[in-house]
Design an enzyme around this catalytic site. Structure first.
Site, PDB file in Angstrom:
ATOM      1  N   PHE A   1       0.846  -1.188   0.000  1.00 21.28           N
ATOM      2  CA  PHE A   1       0.000   0.000   0.000  1.00 21.28           C
ATOM      3  C   PHE A   1       0.877   1.233   0.000  1.00 21.28           C
ATOM      4  O   PHE A   1       2.061   1.157   0.332  1.00 21.28           O
ATOM      5  CB  PHE A   1      -0.910   0.008   1.239  1.00 21.28           C
ATOM      6  CG  PHE A   1      -2.358  -0.185   0.913  1.00 21.28           C
ATOM      7  CD1 PHE A   1      -2.786  -1.311   0.254  1.00 21.28           C
ATOM      8  CD2 PHE A   1      -3.305   0.783   1.254  1.00 21.28           C
ATOM      9  CE1 PHE A   1      -4.127  -1.485  -0.049  1.00 21.28           C
ATOM     10  CE2 PHE A   1      -4.645   0.612   0.960  1.00 21.28           C
ATOM     11  CZ  PHE A   1      -5.060  -0.519   0.308  1.00 21.28           C
TER      12      PHE A   1
ATOM     13  N   GLN B   1      -8.552  14.229   4.715  1.00 23.30           N
ATOM     14  CA  GLN B   1      -7.877  13.486   3.650  1.00 23.30           C
ATOM     15  C   GLN B   1      -8.734  13.364   2.389  1.00 23.30           C
ATOM     16  O   GLN B   1      -9.925  13.082   2.470  1.00 23.30           O
ATOM     17  CB  GLN B   1      -7.532  12.080   4.138  1.00 23.30           C
ATOM     18  CG  GLN B   1      -6.855  11.235   3.051  1.00 23.30           C
ATOM     19  CD  GLN B   1      -6.142  10.039   3.628  1.00 23.30           C
ATOM     20  OE1 GLN B   1      -6.779   9.065   4.021  1.00 23.30           O
ATOM     21  NE2 GLN B   1      -4.832  10.109   3.699  1.00 23.30           N
TER      22      GLN B   1
ATOM     23  N   HIS C   1      -8.893  11.259  -1.142  1.00 24.04           N
ATOM     24  CA  HIS C   1      -8.337  10.060  -1.780  1.00 24.04           C
ATOM     25  C   HIS C   1      -8.187  10.336  -3.264  1.00 24.04           C
ATOM     26  O   HIS C   1      -9.108  10.849  -3.893  1.00 24.04           O
ATOM     27  CB  HIS C   1      -9.265   8.868  -1.557  1.00 24.04           C
ATOM     28  CG  HIS C   1      -8.627   7.551  -1.825  1.00 24.04           C
ATOM     29  ND1 HIS C   1      -8.225   7.180  -3.079  1.00 24.04           N
ATOM     30  CD2 HIS C   1      -8.292   6.530  -0.998  1.00 24.04           C
ATOM     31  CE1 HIS C   1      -7.674   5.972  -3.015  1.00 24.04           C
ATOM     32  NE2 HIS C   1      -7.701   5.553  -1.759  1.00 24.04           N
TER      33      HIS C   1
ATOM     34  N   LEU D   1     -15.120   4.674  -4.172  1.00 28.68           N
ATOM     35  CA  LEU D   1     -13.683   4.498  -4.035  1.00 28.68           C
ATOM     36  C   LEU D   1     -13.146   3.386  -4.929  1.00 28.68           C
ATOM     37  O   LEU D   1     -13.672   2.284  -4.948  1.00 28.68           O
ATOM     38  CB  LEU D   1     -13.338   4.161  -2.583  1.00 28.68           C
ATOM     39  CG  LEU D   1     -11.830   4.004  -2.369  1.00 28.68           C
ATOM     40  CD1 LEU D   1     -11.154   5.355  -2.306  1.00 28.68           C
ATOM     41  CD2 LEU D   1     -11.530   3.196  -1.138  1.00 28.68           C
TER      42      LEU D   1
ATOM     43  N   GLU E   1      -6.862   1.922  -3.085  1.00 25.65           N
ATOM     44  CA  GLU E   1      -5.430   2.054  -3.284  1.00 25.65           C
ATOM     45  C   GLU E   1      -4.809   0.696  -3.584  1.00 25.65           C
ATOM     46  O   GLU E   1      -3.724   0.601  -4.154  1.00 25.65           O
ATOM     47  CB  GLU E   1      -4.840   2.630  -1.999  1.00 25.65           C
ATOM     48  CG  GLU E   1      -3.412   3.064  -2.122  1.00 25.65           C
ATOM     49  CD  GLU E   1      -3.019   3.947  -0.947  1.00 25.65           C
ATOM     50  OE1 GLU E   1      -3.722   4.938  -0.669  1.00 25.65           O
ATOM     51  OE2 GLU E   1      -2.020   3.632  -0.302  1.00 25.65           O
TER      52      GLU E   1
ATOM     53  N   ARG F   1      -1.299   9.658  -0.214  1.00 24.20           N
ATOM     54  CA  ARG F   1      -2.512  10.147  -0.868  1.00 24.20           C
ATOM     55  C   ARG F   1      -2.540  11.635  -1.122  1.00 24.20           C
ATOM     56  O   ARG F   1      -3.065  12.089  -2.147  1.00 24.20           O
ATOM     57  CB  ARG F   1      -3.709   9.793   0.004  1.00 24.20           C
ATOM     58  CG  ARG F   1      -3.892   8.316   0.050  1.00 24.20           C
ATOM     59  CD  ARG F   1      -4.931   7.892   1.020  1.00 24.20           C
ATOM     60  NE  ARG F   1      -5.103   6.460   0.875  1.00 24.20           N
ATOM     61  CZ  ARG F   1      -5.946   5.735   1.573  1.00 24.20           C
ATOM     62  NH1 ARG F   1      -6.674   6.310   2.500  1.00 24.20           N
ATOM     63  NH2 ARG F   1      -6.049   4.451   1.370  1.00 24.20           N
TER      64      ARG F   1
ATOM     65  N   HIS G   1     -12.188  11.670   1.785  1.00 31.03           N
ATOM     66  CA  HIS G   1     -12.137  10.246   2.095  1.00 31.03           C
ATOM     67  C   HIS G   1     -12.080   9.941   3.586  1.00 31.03           C
ATOM     68  O   HIS G   1     -12.694   9.002   4.063  1.00 31.03           O
ATOM     69  CB  HIS G   1     -10.916   9.653   1.413  1.00 31.03           C
ATOM     70  CG  HIS G   1     -10.779   8.170   1.589  1.00 31.03           C
ATOM     71  ND1 HIS G   1     -11.718   7.294   1.120  1.00 31.03           N
ATOM     72  CD2 HIS G   1      -9.815   7.434   2.186  1.00 31.03           C
ATOM     73  CE1 HIS G   1     -11.331   6.048   1.425  1.00 31.03           C
ATOM     74  NE2 HIS G   1     -10.204   6.110   2.076  1.00 31.03           N
TER      75      HIS G   1
ATOM     76  N   ARG H   1      -3.092  10.279   6.609  1.00 32.02           N
ATOM     77  CA  ARG H   1      -3.143   8.874   6.968  1.00 32.02           C
ATOM     78  C   ARG H   1      -2.627   7.988   5.839  1.00 32.02           C
ATOM     79  O   ARG H   1      -2.932   8.215   4.680  1.00 32.02           O
ATOM     80  CB  ARG H   1      -4.593   8.479   7.259  1.00 32.02           C
ATOM     81  CG  ARG H   1      -4.821   7.001   7.379  1.00 32.02           C
ATOM     82  CD  ARG H   1      -6.223   6.671   7.815  1.00 32.02           C
ATOM     83  NE  ARG H   1      -7.205   6.753   6.762  1.00 32.02           N
ATOM     84  CZ  ARG H   1      -7.510   5.751   5.939  1.00 32.02           C
ATOM     85  NH1 ARG H   1      -6.868   4.597   6.026  1.00 32.02           N
ATOM     86  NH2 ARG H   1      -8.448   5.893   5.022  1.00 32.02           N
TER      87      ARG H   1
END
Ligand SMILES: Cc1cc2nc3c(=O)[nH]c(=O)nc-3n(C[C@H](O)[C@H](O)[C@H](O)COP(=O)(O)OP(=O)(O)OC[C@H]3O[C@@H](n4cnc5c(N)ncnc54)[C@H](O)[C@@H]3O)c2cc1C
Ligand code: SF4
Ligand code: SF4
Ligand code: FES
Lengths: 566, 320
Positions: free
Chosen positions: A119, A233, A235, A245, A248, A279, A344, A380
């Site tokens: 990730f 955040q 995304h 979404l 990721e 991100r 996100h 994050r």
């Protein structure tokens, strides 16, 4: 006013709330879990890509929990409390293996052990997953487990509205039974807020419709601070135009972002990590491409996974494939998926320490996305949030048990306060005519997206603030057309809007206040990170129509701030 | 990337309900584009036209199971369905939306699912691993192929659509229903579980109460195939120590089918009936068939299949 009493009331039946409930109930205390929706409908179900974990003997041999903590801290642009990041990393393997024992069907390696994938922002691959429905698999497991204890009372389709407090401690909450609008005072020795995030504040969000930031607003109105509320955040890869979404995990498995010319543009923004940069960086890169004319008409870029092969895509990225197919009419095995950034996750949250305890109010705890333990800092890392919900959900549960052991009964009576809070709910909608929640809501979502989004500056933030103040004024004329007491969703939407406006004011004010760029908070007028002045947590209180800001130092253990390059 | 957008004016006819007023239909006009999901259409109606409309929705990506309803009569997830697709499929821009069948109405599109949840709990929906495992003293491994098999059935999102469509649930209070069976099988088949005996007791009798109509298979938005879970559960009947009369009858039925195939290579319904239900039962059914004009099917003279020996080989191989 009806009343019930519990040792602990938990607001929220997502992963964090259920994990805390499991811990407290297992210790023999009685617990009520309150949720707007049936537990498995909580937003945690939507999490896709996975949960990060360093598992002893089942990780890259070069990896160790310290690297994991370091990645988290660097990813969070050094606003992370390092003791929290260490706790997260060191307990990660244990918590994932606990969920495995409870029955979560993690994807497996050929030898039967839990599998792993990459990730964004990870030095070594650490993400454990169940296809790309990891959140659903975990949430069902924890719900099934917790409901199996037989000792947790679930109040689902109940709406929590206010915290009831006295001078210095929490005394319970006010909640409505949504089926019939009956208000109930849940008296409690301790309250855990695990009410999740707030995506509905933004025009474009990957979040569930129910994520309206209620817990943050309840805390604010109870004179409790939010920590780092300016950090929202975005995304980078939400499906265009539905904002669903595209995990990721897609990039983790090798998908590549391309602009209209077919260029792999991340090479310009993060030459080493490319598409797997964190991100905030990828989000800004996409919007920059679009702004400079290299996006597709309509304002998006392409996520290319065609080279991964049909079988692989359909097994490991089933949801991404399915979403692109059902919602954009795109066959991801043959064409690129259209994506753009969307809100996100909320890094800010109710101020708590690593045990989930809030310093403003005795007996108040928070966990999950509702809380800011500060493991995510300014940004994050993907797959750290599911981990946080479980690790800190459990830590919080344990701290609550400790708290209960030394609990003493208060002598003061608090019923009058509770009555007032019920009135406050009706007050939000007491006009006989005027505007509906929808009119205000849509303006709020546009304002937040346009001025408190990926790119920010002083003028925009000031515009946002004056618009928010106007909307708060308009809200006084809000009324509810539906006069029925049976499942009156309009009434609850109106209360949610009130919550959103309280939170919006705090976010925009804190964003205007922080004159630097750090992680997801990017100021066009202050594009550099400024450790000299701003390596500190924002602590924000809501006082009527204004926001009072103080600061708290960031906890450092081993890692000194360094430039964040990928 | 070929993102073709198009717009359309549609009329959503929504069947509404309140305990005070009962049922009524209400129409909403709106413009949708190629990408508009029904949940988004409903959200827009609620925030722009009529805030009193009540429905459930949460994730808008087909994983939370909140938004089950009937769209043009089909049981569907509203979020997983695009408005334009339905308009095209039915060749009309007037689309009806109704609450799910079977469940008690609460308000507009919201129905009471309590009884559905009760069914789910009945199958003990959680893993009971060995004590040693639970305490973390030993690690349990799971073969990737087992993970895949179980995961298929574990993906049930408790939306209730299959139950709303299942005829047996309506007829037979002892039948657990398709969703509960999918859930039940997911744990029954998990090699890490320790209460197999108890699960068989809960599931097997009920499994024989399904009519194999495949409605659940057709409507499930997650492609769980609850009926497949039921078939697989029936296969456990052989292992069960105690068998209820339904399960015994069911087993006899299967045996009869097997023998029929073995003899003729075909399914001779009449013979199968006889040996399953015995003479008396068969006569009752025969009278029913006679009345409903279906008797000709039962009495068709079956010709033996040519390669019968091949079939016998396959059958005996399968059944070892
Ligand atoms: C699309 C998507 C994908 C994601 N994928 C990942 C991933 O792969 N990995 C990862 O680590 N993280 C991921 N995340 C983030 C992660 O899913 C969430 O941060 C996390 O699930 C939050 O869990 P929670 O327990 O804090 O809250 P939630 O699961 O949001 O639960 C909140 C609960 O509070 C209740 N509630 C809220 N308000 C009230 C009220 N007023 N009254 C009563 N109850 C209330 C709700 O009903 C709900 O039960 C993803 C997020 C999104 C949006
Ligand atoms: S196949 Fe069985 S479970 Fe499925 S709908 Fe028909 S009767 Fe119900
Ligand atoms: S089996 Fe399918 S249709 Fe039935 S409740 Fe589960 S997801 Fe819904
Ligand atoms: S809204 Fe979650 S399944 Fe449709």
């Amino acid at each position: 006013m009806e009343k019930v009493s519990y040792d602990v009331v938990i607001v929220g039946a997502g992963l964090a709330g259920l994990m805390a409930a499991h811990e407290v109930a297992s210790a023999g205390y009685n617990v009520a879990v309150i949720s707007k929706v049936f537990p498995t409908r909580s937003h945690s179900a939507a999490a896709e890509g996975g949960i990060a974990a360093y598992i002893q003997g089942n990780s890259d041999p070069n990896d160790n929990p310290d690297y994991m903590a370091y990645d988290t801290i660097k990813g969070g642009d050094y606003l992370v409390d390092q003791d929290a990041a260490e706790l997260l990393a060191y307990k990660s393997g244990e918590i994932v293996m606990l969920l495995e024992r409870w029955g979560t069907l993690f994807n497996r390696q050929p030898d039967g052990r839990v599998a792993v994938r990459y990730f964004g922002g990870q030095t070594y691959p650490r993400t454990r997953f169940v296809g790309d429905k990891t959140g659903m698999a975990l949430l069902h497991t924890v719900y099934e487990r917790t409901s199996g204890l037989g000792s947790v009372d679930f109040y689902f389709e109940w709406f929590a509205w206010e915290l009831v407090r006295d001078e210095n401690r929490i005394r319970g909450i006010i909640a409505f039974d949504m089926r019939n609008m009956v208000p109930v005072f849940f008296k409690a020795k301790a309250v855990v807020i695990a009410s999740g995030g707030m995506g509905m504040l933004y025009r474009h969000s990957t979040n569930s419709y129910i994520n309206t930031g209620d817990g943050y607003a309840m805390a604010l109105r109870a004179r409790v601070a939010l920590k780092d509320p300016e950090f929202v955040q975005f995304h980078p890869t939400a499906l265009y135009p539905s904002d669903i979404l595209i995990s990721e995990a897609a990039r983790g498995e090798g998908a590549v972002l391309r602009n209209v010319k077919g260029e792999r543009f991340m090479a310009r923004y993060a030459p080493k990590k490319l598409d797997l940069a964190p991100r905030d960086i990828v989000s800004r890169a996409i919007l920059t491409e679009v702004k400079e004319g290299r996006g597709f008409p309509g304002g998006y870029v392409g996520l290319d996974l065609t080279h991964l092969g049909e079988d692989y895509i359909k097994e490991r990225l089933a949801l991404a494939y399915e979403a692109a197919k059902s919602f954009a009419g795109i066959d991801a095995t043959k064409e690129m998926i259209p994506v753009r950034p969307a809100q996100h996750y909320y890094m800010g949250g109710i101020d708590v320490d690593i045990t989930g305890r809030n310093p403003d109010l005795v007996g108040l705890f928070a966990a999950g996305e509702a809380a800011c333990v500060s493991v995510h800092g300014a940004n994050r890392l993907g797959s750290n949030s599911l981990l946080e919900t479980l690790v800190f959900g459990r830590e919080t549960g344990r701290a609550v048990v400790e708290f209960l052991k030394s609990y003493t009964e208060p002598s003061s009576d608090i019923d009058k306060e509770a009555e007032k809070m019920i009135d406050s709910a009706y007050e939000v909608v007491k006009s006989e005519s005027g505007v509906h929640f929808g009119e205000i809501l849509e303006r709020l979502r546009d304002t937040m997206w346009d001025y408190v989004g990926v790119f920010r500056d002083e003028n925009g933030l000031k515009t946002a603030l004056s618009e928010i103040m106007k909307l708060r004024e308009d809200m006084k004329k809000m009324y509810v057309l539906d006069k029925s007491k049976v499942y009156n969703t309009e009434f609850y939407n109106a209360l949610e809007l009130k919550n959103m406006l309280d939170l919006a004011l705090v976010i925009a004010t804190s964003a205007l206040n922080r004159k630097e760029s750090r992680g997801a908070h990017y100021r066009l007028d202050y594009p550099e990170r400024d450790d000299q002045n701003w390596l500190k947590h924002t602590i924000a209180y809501l006082r009527g129509n204004s926001v009072e800001i103080t600061y708290k130092p960031v906890k450092m253990t081993k890692w000194k701030p360094e430039a964040r390059v990928y | 990337m070929s993102l073709q957008n198009e717009e359309m004016d549609v009329v959503l006819k929504i069947k509404r309900y309140s305990p005070e007023k009962g049922y009524w239909w209400q129409e909403y006009k709106l413009k949708v584009d190629r990408f508009t999901q029904f949940t988004e259409a409903l959200r827009r109606i609620k925030s722009e036209q009529d805030p009193t409309l009540a429905y459930r929705a949460s994730c808008h990506m087909a994983v939370c199971g909140s938004c089950g309803m009937k769209i043009n009569g089909e049981p569907r997830l509203a979020c997983k369905t695009l408005v334009i697709d339905m308009a095209k499929k039915y060749g009309s821009n007037v689309i009806t939306i109704e609450p799910m069948d079977y469940f008690k109405p609460v308000k507009d599109l919201i129905v009471d699912l309590d009884e559905f949840y009760q069914r789910m709990y009945k199958v003990k929906p959680r893993l009971y691993p060995h004590k040693e495992v639970l305490e973390g003293n030993v690690e349990q491994r799971l073969k990737p192929e087992d993970q895949r098999e179980l995961w298929k059935f574990a993906q049930c999102i408790w939306c209730g659509l299959c139950v709303s469509a299942c005829p047996s649930v309506k007829m037979d209070p002892e039948f657990l229903g398709p969703a509960a069976h999918a859930k039940g099988y997911r744990f029954l088949a998990d090699p890490r579980d320790t209460i197999t005996e108890e699960r068989m007791k809960i599931l097997i009798d009920s499994a024989w109460r399904c009519t194999y109509c495949y409605m659940c298979y057709n409507v499930c938005p997650r492609d769980i195939e609850p009926v497949t879970a039921i078939k697989k559960t029936r296969a456990y009947t052989r292992l069960a120590k105690e068998k209820t009369s339904i399960a015994q009858t069911g087993e006899k039925h299967i045996e009869a089918i097997f023998n029929s195939l073995l003899e003729t290579g075909k399914l001779e319904e009449a013979k199968v009936y006889l040996s399953t239900y015995g003479l008396l039962g068969s006569i009752k059914d025969f009278i029913y068939l006679f009345q409903s004009g279906k008797v000709k099917y039962a009495l068709v003279k079956e010709k033996s299949v040519e390669n019968i020996s091949e079939i016998r080989k396959i059958l005996s191989g399968d059944n070892k």
